[in-house]
Scaffold this motif. Structure first.
Motif: not given
Length: 136
Positions: A69, A74, A123
């Motif tokens: 991530r 993001t 997540r």
């Protein structure tokens, strides 16, 4: 947990959206389990991914997903959207902000509604995720 993993596979491999909106209707504890009573506590907060604890980072899959991530950036997209979306939701519902009193979440913007928290459901997706938590 298996349902969240299956949903993430479908979202990531089939649907491939630009954004995932999760709506989780919270419930307040009802006091004594032997004599539960209604708790009139209404509030709202919006979660983005973050606030990993040292205990959570002991797991290889959690570290991998956190790094994926971070490298995909993001969190920048989530941060840009979170406060305006939370403000719109708060205005539409009239719900006051929730205040975390535990270390598993951290306020991450000027908005009293926006927190970072490490949840499996925010997540696992390979795109930005806004996780709504209204209680009423």
């Amino acid at each position: 947990m298996s349902e969240i993993h299956a949903r993430a596979r479908r979202v990531n491999e089939e649907l491939r959206p630009d954004l995932v909106l999760c709506l989780h209707l919270n419930a307040e504890p009802w006091g004594d389990p032997k004599q539960p009573s209604f708790v009139n506590a209404n509030h709202f907060h919006l979660l983005i991914n973050g606030c990993y604890s040292p205990d959570e980072l002991q797991y290889e899959d959690v570290r991998f997903e956190m790094l994926r991530r971070l490298f995909s950036r993001t969190e920048e997209q989530e941060m840009a959207m979170a406060a305006p979306v939370a403000a719109a939701m708060a205005a539409a519902t009239g719900l006051p902000p929730y205040l975390y009193t535990t270390a598993n979440a951290r306020r991450v913007s000027g908005s009293p509604f926006v927190y970072a928290r490490n949840l499996l459901a925010n997540r696992m997706y390979e795109c930005p995720v806004l996780y709504f938590e209204p209680t009423s």
